[in-house]
Motif scaffolding. Structure first.
Motif, PDB file in Angstrom:
ATOM      1  N   ALA A 182      49.778  37.872  42.363  1.00 54.25           N
ATOM      2  CA  ALA A 182      50.205  36.797  42.565  1.00 54.25           C
ATOM      3  C   ALA A 182      51.741  37.043  42.475  1.00 54.25           C
ATOM      4  O   ALA A 182      52.525  36.132  42.948  1.00 54.25           O
ATOM      5  N   ALA A 183      52.133  37.972  41.706  1.00 54.01           N
ATOM      6  CA  ALA A 183      53.570  38.437  41.790  1.00 54.01           C
ATOM      7  C   ALA A 183      54.241  38.620  43.033  1.00 54.01           C
ATOM      8  O   ALA A 183      55.324  38.444  43.279  1.00 54.01           O
ATOM      9  N   THR A 184      53.304  39.393  43.920  1.00 54.32           N
ATOM     10  CA  THR A 184      53.845  39.845  45.212  1.00 54.32           C
ATOM     11  C   THR A 184      53.837  38.386  46.081  1.00 54.32           C
ATOM     12  O   THR A 184      54.923  38.331  46.817  1.00 54.32           O
ATOM     13  N   SER A 229      43.453  39.053  42.700  1.00 54.43           N
ATOM     14  CA  SER A 229      43.554  40.291  42.367  1.00 54.43           C
ATOM     15  C   SER A 229      43.826  40.480  40.834  1.00 54.43           C
ATOM     16  O   SER A 229      44.672  41.709  40.640  1.00 54.43           O
ATOM     17  N   SER A 230      43.422  39.644  40.157  1.00 51.31           N
ATOM     18  CA  SER A 230      43.491  39.929  38.617  1.00 51.31           C
ATOM     19  C   SER A 230      42.374  41.049  38.339  1.00 51.31           C
ATOM     20  O   SER A 230      41.517  41.378  38.974  1.00 51.31           O
ATOM     21  N   ILE A 231      42.779  41.691  37.256  1.00 49.21           N
ATOM     22  CA  ILE A 231      41.844  42.992  36.732  1.00 49.21           C
ATOM     23  C   ILE A 231      40.709  42.623  35.999  1.00 49.21           C
ATOM     24  O   ILE A 231      41.095  41.791  34.839  1.00 49.21           O
ATOM     25  N   TYR A 232      39.833  43.247  35.808  1.00 46.35           N
ATOM     26  CA  TYR A 232      38.602  42.984  34.999  1.00 46.35           C
ATOM     27  C   TYR A 232      37.900  44.240  34.911  1.00 46.35           C
ATOM     28  O   TYR A 232      37.857  45.120  35.517  1.00 46.35           O
ATOM     29  N   VAL A 233      37.175  44.303  33.807  1.00 44.59           N
ATOM     30  CA  VAL A 233      36.450  45.584  33.327  1.00 44.59           C
ATOM     31  C   VAL A 233      35.270  45.611  33.993  1.00 44.59           C
ATOM     32  O   VAL A 233      34.393  44.482  33.717  1.00 44.59           O
ATOM     33  N   ASP A 234      35.009  46.435  34.942  1.00 46.64           N
ATOM     34  CA  ASP A 234      33.693  46.457  35.650  1.00 46.64           C
ATOM     35  C   ASP A 234      32.597  47.113  34.861  1.00 46.64           C
ATOM     36  O   ASP A 234      31.440  46.629  34.889  1.00 46.64           O
ATOM     37  N   GLU A 235      32.934  48.272  34.284  1.00 51.82           N
ATOM     38  CA  GLU A 235      31.930  49.220  33.485  1.00 51.82           C
ATOM     39  C   GLU A 235      32.720  49.515  32.392  1.00 51.82           C
ATOM     40  O   GLU A 235      33.878  49.628  32.299  1.00 51.82           O
ATOM     41  N   ALA A 236      31.897  49.814  31.222  1.00 51.12           N
ATOM     42  CA  ALA A 236      32.376  50.506  30.015  1.00 51.12           C
ATOM     43  C   ALA A 236      30.951  51.127  29.195  1.00 51.12           C
ATOM     44  O   ALA A 236      30.231  50.800  29.205  1.00 51.12           O
ATOM     45  N   TRP A 237      31.380  52.469  29.161  1.00 53.35           N
ATOM     46  CA  TRP A 237      30.521  53.582  28.653  1.00 53.35           C
ATOM     47  C   TRP A 237      31.145  54.338  27.643  1.00 53.35           C
ATOM     48  O   TRP A 237      32.189  54.452  27.478  1.00 53.35           O
ATOM     49  N   VAL A 238      30.284  54.917  26.517  1.00 52.79           N
ATOM     50  CA  VAL A 238      30.722  55.696  25.596  1.00 52.79           C
ATOM     51  C   VAL A 238      30.148  57.091  25.848  1.00 52.79           C
ATOM     52  O   VAL A 238      29.162  57.165  26.628  1.00 52.79           O
ATOM     53  N   GLY A 239      30.721  57.958  25.353  1.00 55.77           N
ATOM     54  CA  GLY A 239      30.486  59.549  25.459  1.00 55.77           C
ATOM     55  C   GLY A 239      30.355  60.019  24.005  1.00 55.77           C
ATOM     56  O   GLY A 239      31.375  60.082  23.089  1.00 55.77           O
ATOM     57  N   ARG A 240      29.570  60.818  23.810  1.00 55.64           N
ATOM     58  CA  ARG A 240      29.220  61.530  22.502  1.00 55.64           C
ATOM     59  C   ARG A 240      30.323  62.986  22.538  1.00 55.64           C
ATOM     60  O   ARG A 240      30.202  63.566  23.557  1.00 55.64           O
ATOM     61  N   GLY A 241      31.119  63.078  21.529  1.00 57.09           N
ATOM     62  CA  GLY A 241      31.745  64.559  21.436  1.00 57.09           C
ATOM     63  C   GLY A 241      31.300  65.273  20.530  1.00 57.09           C
ATOM     64  O   GLY A 241      30.098  65.288  20.189  1.00 57.09           O
TER      65      GLY A 241
END
Length: 309
Positions: A182-184, A229-241
């Motif tokens: 949109a800005a472009t 062209s807006s951004i969305y969260v396609d995937e989100a996962w967690v990782g054990r430390g």
């Protein structure tokens, strides 16, 4: 003997005397100052070799440049440490292109036309069981809506997730140029640039901008998208430390050892253009699917009234 010889008394200067300034000894500031000289290393110093190029004197021009030209053989040790392996890799890439007749795979074609950004957070002092619901909550949502969800969440770790989402959004905009469609388009209209002109850059570098439309995600939920062209969260996962170390001080001098877990969250950001393409692919797959027809009615044959055993 000299021990009993009277010592000379110092002269007392009277500041009221007219000859006081004449007999006053010269101040130390009036003595000529000595110009400091630049030192040098001893001939037996181990740093003599590295300091072989001395600084030229002030007002003099050096005969040779202080910076020596770069030696390609020295740079090759860091830029090309294993030339044989590099040549084998280049040979394999050429062979692969010849076998594919120069055609790009689907993954390569999408990597050139669509953008994505992967961002992993630092480890938070929480468990996977507590962080996983937040990852499910933000998956599939626009980045701004996900930030609002974490802002009003009652979970303690939601504040850290909100900060990481803001960092991931800024990283995607700066490093990948995402969300600038949109800005472009507004800049092109203000500058009078025709987007359909062949001299303009391609959509991958300018940002694909289309009018608003209704988009269906992979879960079947529909939402209106004003900027494709807006951004969305396609995937989100967690990782054990790893597990930390803490102490719980109890009564009678007892201390319990606590092992608090550490968990991180990773988000993959994409543009709405990708979700539109996935929606079109799912619709085309539905149209290609054949309609199931039941078996036709046929007369039953080869039946007997008695069993054959």
């Amino acid at each position: 003997m000299d021990y009993f010889r009277p010592r000379k008394q110092p002269e007392i200067l009277d500041p009221l005397d007219k000859d006081f300034l004449k007999r006053k000894p010269p101040a130390a500031s009036q003595s000529p100052q000595q110009v400091p000289q630049q030192g040098d290393l001893a001939p037996s110093s181990i740093f003599e070799e590295g300091d072989s190029q001395k600084k030229p004197a002030k007002g003099s021009r050096p005969d040779q440049p202080r910076v020596s030209p770069r030696d390609p053989t020295v740079l090759a040790a860091a830029l090309d440490p294993n030339p044989e392996a590099r040549q084998r890799w280049q040979r394999n890439q050429i062979i692969r292109n010849v076998r594919n007749r120069g055609q790009l795979t689907k993954a390569q074609r999408l990597a050139r036309t669509e953008r994505e950004s992967l961002s992993k957070s630092p480890f938070y002092t929480t468990s996977v069981k507590k962080l996983m619901p937040l990852a499910r909550q933000i998956a599939g949502k626009p980045i701004e809506e996900a930030i609002v969800q974490m802002r009003f969440s009652k979970k303690k770790v939601a504040r850290d997730v909100k900060k990481h989402l803001e960092f991931a959004r800024d990283k995607a905009i700066v490093e990948r140029g995402m969300g600038l469609g949109a800005a472009t388009a507004e800049y092109n209209r203000a500058a009078g640039i025709d987007e359909s002109d062949g001299a303009a850059e391609d959509d991958a570098s300018q940002g694909d901008h289309r009018p608003g439309m209704v988009v269906e995600d992979k879960k079947g939920k529909r939402r209106f998208v004003s900027d494709t062209s807006s951004i969305y969260v396609d995937e989100a996962w967690v990782g054990r430390g790893s597990y930390g170390r803490d102490y719980d001080h109890r009564a009678k001098g007892m201390t319990y050892l606590l092992r608090p877990p550490e968990t991180s969250i990773t988000v993959r950001l994409k543009e709405e253009v990708t979700r539109i393409r996935l929606m079109d692919e799912r619709e085309q797959k539905r149209q290609r699917k054949r309609v199931w027809l039941p078996l036709p009615d046929r007369p039953v044959t080869a039946q007997r009234q008695y069993c054959l055993w």
